[in-house]
Design an enzyme around this catalytic site. Structure first.
Site, mmCIF file in Angstrom:
data_model
loop_
_atom_site.group_PDB
_atom_site.id
_atom_site.type_symbol
_atom_site.label_atom_id
_atom_site.label_comp_id
_atom_site.label_asym_id
_atom_site.label_seq_id
_atom_site.Cartn_x
_atom_site.Cartn_y
_atom_site.Cartn_z
ATOM 1 N N LYS A 1 0.623 -1.243 0.101
ATOM 2 C CA LYS A 1 -0.047 -0.158 0.006
ATOM 3 C C LYS A 1 0.792 1.180 0.221
ATOM 4 C CE LYS A 1 -2.855 -0.739 3.180
ATOM 5 N NZ LYS A 1 -2.647 -0.076 4.493
ATOM 6 N N ASP B 1 6.852 3.679 5.467
ATOM 7 C CA ASP B 1 6.112 4.191 4.144
ATOM 8 C C ASP B 1 6.498 5.431 4.048
ATOM 9 O OD1 ASP B 1 4.808 1.677 3.355
ATOM 10 O OD2 ASP B 1 3.155 1.952 4.791
ATOM 11 N N CYS C 1 25.913 5.186 11.302
ATOM 12 C CA CYS C 1 25.440 5.359 12.807
ATOM 13 C C CYS C 1 26.100 4.272 13.657
ATOM 14 C CB CYS C 1 23.869 5.188 13.108
ATOM 15 S SG CYS C 1 23.515 6.095 14.430
ATOM 16 N N LEU C 2 25.388 3.335 14.052
ATOM 17 C CA LEU C 2 26.038 2.285 14.865
ATOM 18 C C LEU C 2 27.248 1.911 14.147
ATOM 19 C CD1 LEU C 2 25.712 0.595 17.792
ATOM 20 C CD2 LEU C 2 24.993 -1.145 16.076
ATOM 21 N N HIS D 1 22.356 9.172 9.387
ATOM 22 C CA HIS D 1 21.731 8.051 8.447
ATOM 23 C C HIS D 1 21.391 8.602 7.013
ATOM 24 C CE1 HIS D 1 20.425 4.999 11.361
ATOM 25 N NE2 HIS D 1 20.433 6.039 12.217
ATOM 26 N N GLU E 1 21.013 7.100 4.211
ATOM 27 C CA GLU E 1 20.099 6.259 3.671
ATOM 28 C C GLU E 1 18.493 6.838 3.325
ATOM 29 O OE1 GLU E 1 21.123 5.387 6.743
ATOM 30 O OE2 GLU E 1 20.115 4.344 7.848
HETATM 31 N N1 GLN Z 1 22.770 2.651 19.315
HETATM 32 C C1 GLN Z 1 23.485 3.758 18.854
HETATM 33 C C2 GLN Z 1 23.510 4.880 19.554
HETATM 34 O O1 GLN Z 1 22.117 5.137 20.144
HETATM 35 C C3 GLN Z 1 23.456 3.785 17.473
HETATM 36 C C4 GLN Z 1 22.087 4.030 17.072
HETATM 37 C C5 GLN Z 1 21.605 3.855 15.458
HETATM 38 O O2 GLN Z 1 22.303 3.323 14.900
HETATM 39 N N2 GLN Z 1 20.564 4.258 14.953
HETATM 40 O O3 GLN Z 1 24.090 5.968 19.470
#
Ligand code: GLN
Length: 548
Positions: free
Chosen positions: A18, A72, A384-385, A510, A512
């Site tokens: 959807k 979405d 990020c992580l 991020h 992405e």
């Molecule tokens: N856990 C890590 C933090 O809080 C990375 C968070 C994530 O990858 N969005 O900093």
């Protein structure tokens, strides 16, 4: 001209696409010359998906204004130019929270607070708020999560019934339903579609357009049958068959059947002849690749289809930009352990991505992945992580700080190279809140990030609690780490690069979330390019080895 509203519901089963369908309709209407806005209404009681496990809900998509929203909205971003903010996603939890707060304040002046009208009025208010984000908006698309017949989506359906009752000529209902092919019977079955249309009619919603998800295009007879039993004219029954190669085929397929023309006719909307050539060109590239790139994604939620949705899409956009097809190999980070040979498990890819995540499970496997990539000079992209992984690996194995860690994984570590800002400053109560949404970042010129972005300042979206600990910055720089992105007018390290490596980049944000098929994200684009170079070198080495 008055604003028009399109309500999109789904029937029979979930996962019919959807979100993708709504985004595709949004794209087509933009191509017909309209400014659109999109809204996702989610029937669950969480206030937002931020607290949900990715196994439950898939990715949490973050907007510029820091809202944690349904995935979405990622589709909406990739297909359209709809404004996306807090006003673009509402859950039952949010709606009830607002109404109950008002009730506690005494705003209802002693009245009994009820689903109708108080909850439904709040839902209608959200629809109008989404429309009013931009005065030029001519069409608002509202996607209702879940499947008709669910108990929890009833207030939303009642609200859209009322909304249409109040603005007859300005609204249409599009119902996405399922027309399965039964192998044993050797035929397609229309009964599920009949039933879902019937449920809708029972609540007072009459679908104007039916979109039928199916394996193959539907015959005229089947469409006639659906039309008769569902009370929808035959020319308003469209099929949405499974795509052959790419989800970006959907809008083109719907356009070929005349869906945009039909919508504009029903809503009395003016219509420019849509120019879809950019989209067609992109799709041609996707379906006619020259070569292939193989990317390993090492994560904790890898078995869930949707947990890394935007990451996978961004990789696809970047591969298309290099005119190659993409194979994604998914590795469960928990299965990569010190004792098992890392190489045996993950080797063979041209580059590796370690995406975002939370918590300790699978942490070591990610660190071993970063080590493998650094030592073998294989492209690595940490999101990020994934950047924090890259930092801890470097601290342990290059700086020799054996027990260094992120305080998220080990609060007692003697070397907290990743920690909470509050811990870094020895302040107690600043921690515990996430850094969410878009922040500006200064980019150093002579760096991989500088090369990719070609800009001095960029904006990217964050969702994390922990940060690189600047107390270790000098030690890292001395041993070969470059911090090529820092918070604008601030000291936070947002991008890390290993200098003696062809492409090892970690980002605290991020990227992405901001990649589009027609506008691939520069870092993903360069990561794929680096992975293709690595692939060539690898095959050169293999060829040389076999000649020797
Ligand atoms: N856990 C890590 C933090 O809080 C990375 C968070 C994530 O990858 N969005 O900093």
């Amino acid at each position: 001209m008055s604003t028009k509203y399109i309500f999109i519901t789904g029937g029979v089963v979930s996962s019919l696409g959807k979100g993708l369908t709504s985004a595709s309709i949004g794209l087509l209407l933009e191509k017909c010359g309209h400014k659109i806005a999109m809204l996702k209404l989610d029937p669950y009681l969480n206030v937002d998906p931020g607290t949900m496990n990715p196994f439950q809900h898939g990715e949490v998509y973050v907007t510029d204004d820091g809202a944690e929203t349904d995935l979405d909205l990622g589709h909406y971003y990739r297909y359209t130019h709809s404004p996306l903010s807090r006003a673009s996603n509402a859950t039952s939890g949010q709606i009830y929270e607002t109404v109950l707060k008002r009730e506690r304040r005494g705003d209802y002046l002693g009245k009994t607070v009820q689903v109708i009208p108080h909850i439904t009025d709040e839902i209608k208010g959200r629809i109008l708020a989404c429309a009013h984000q931009n005065p030029e908006t001519s069409v608002v698309l509202i996607e209702i999560g879940g499947t008709v017949g669910d108990i929890e989506s009833l207030p939303f359906l009642e609200a859209i019934r009322q909304f249409r009752y109040e603005r007859k000529k300005d609204c249409i209902n599009i119902h996405l339903t399922y027309v399965p092919y039964l192998k044993a019977a050797g035929e397609v079955k229309t009964k599920p579609a009949q039933h879902s249309a019937q449920i809708l009619r029972g609540i007072g919603i009459f679908p104007d357009i039916l979109l039928c998800r199916c394996e193959n295009p539907l015959s005229k007879e089947i469409k006639e049958k659906i039309s008769l039993f569902c009370n929808v004219p035959e020319e308003s029954v469209f099929d949405e068959k499974d795509v052959d190669q790419s989800i970006y085929e959907v809008p083109l397929d719907l356009h070929r059947q005349g869906l945009d023309t039909m919508i504009c006719k029903m809503l009395d909307l003016k219509k420019e002849k849509p120019d879809l050539s950019d989209w067609e060109k992109m799709l041609y590239g996707v379906t006619h690749p020259h070569g292939k790139v193989t990317i390993g994604v090492v994560g904790k939620y890898i078995d869930h289809q949707d947990a890394y949705k935007s990451v996978f899409e961004a990789l696809h956009h970047a591969a298309a930009a290099s005119n190659v097809s993409l194979e994604i190999r998914k590795f469960e980070s928990e299965k990569i352990t010190e004792h098992g040979a890392v190489e045996e498990t993950i080797r063979g890819c041209d580059g590796y991505v370690v995406p975002g995540g939370f918590g300790e499970r699978g942490w070591l496997g990610k660190i071993l992945t970063a080590k493998y990539c650094r030592e073998h000079k294989i492209p690595y992209f940490g999101l990020c992580l994934g950047m924090q992984v890259m930092i801890v690996e470097f601290a342990r194995n290059v700086l020799g700080l054996k027990n260094s860690d992120s305080t998220e994984m080990n609060a007692q570590t003697p070397h907290p190279v990743i920690s909470l800002l509050s811990e870094q400053k020895k302040i107690e109560n600043l921690g515990g809140t996430m850094r969410l949404g878009s922040y500006p970042c200064d980019i150093s010129e002579n760096s991989l990030a500088g090369e990719a972005y070609g800009k001095n300042i960029i904006f990217e979206r964050h969702r994390h609690r922990y940060e690189f600990n600047n107390a270790y910055k000098e030690a890292f720089e001395t041993r070969g780490m470059r911090f090529s992105g820092t918070l604008h007018k601030g000291a936070l390290c947002e991008i890390s690069e290993v200098k003696e490596h062809p492409w090892m980049v970690g980002v605290q944000f991020h990227p992405e979330f901001k990649s589009k098929p027609l506008d691939p994200h520069p870092l993903f684009r360069d990561f794929i390019k680096a992975s293709l170079i690595h692939q060539k070198q690898k095959s050169g080495l293999l060829a040389a080895a076999s000649l020797a």
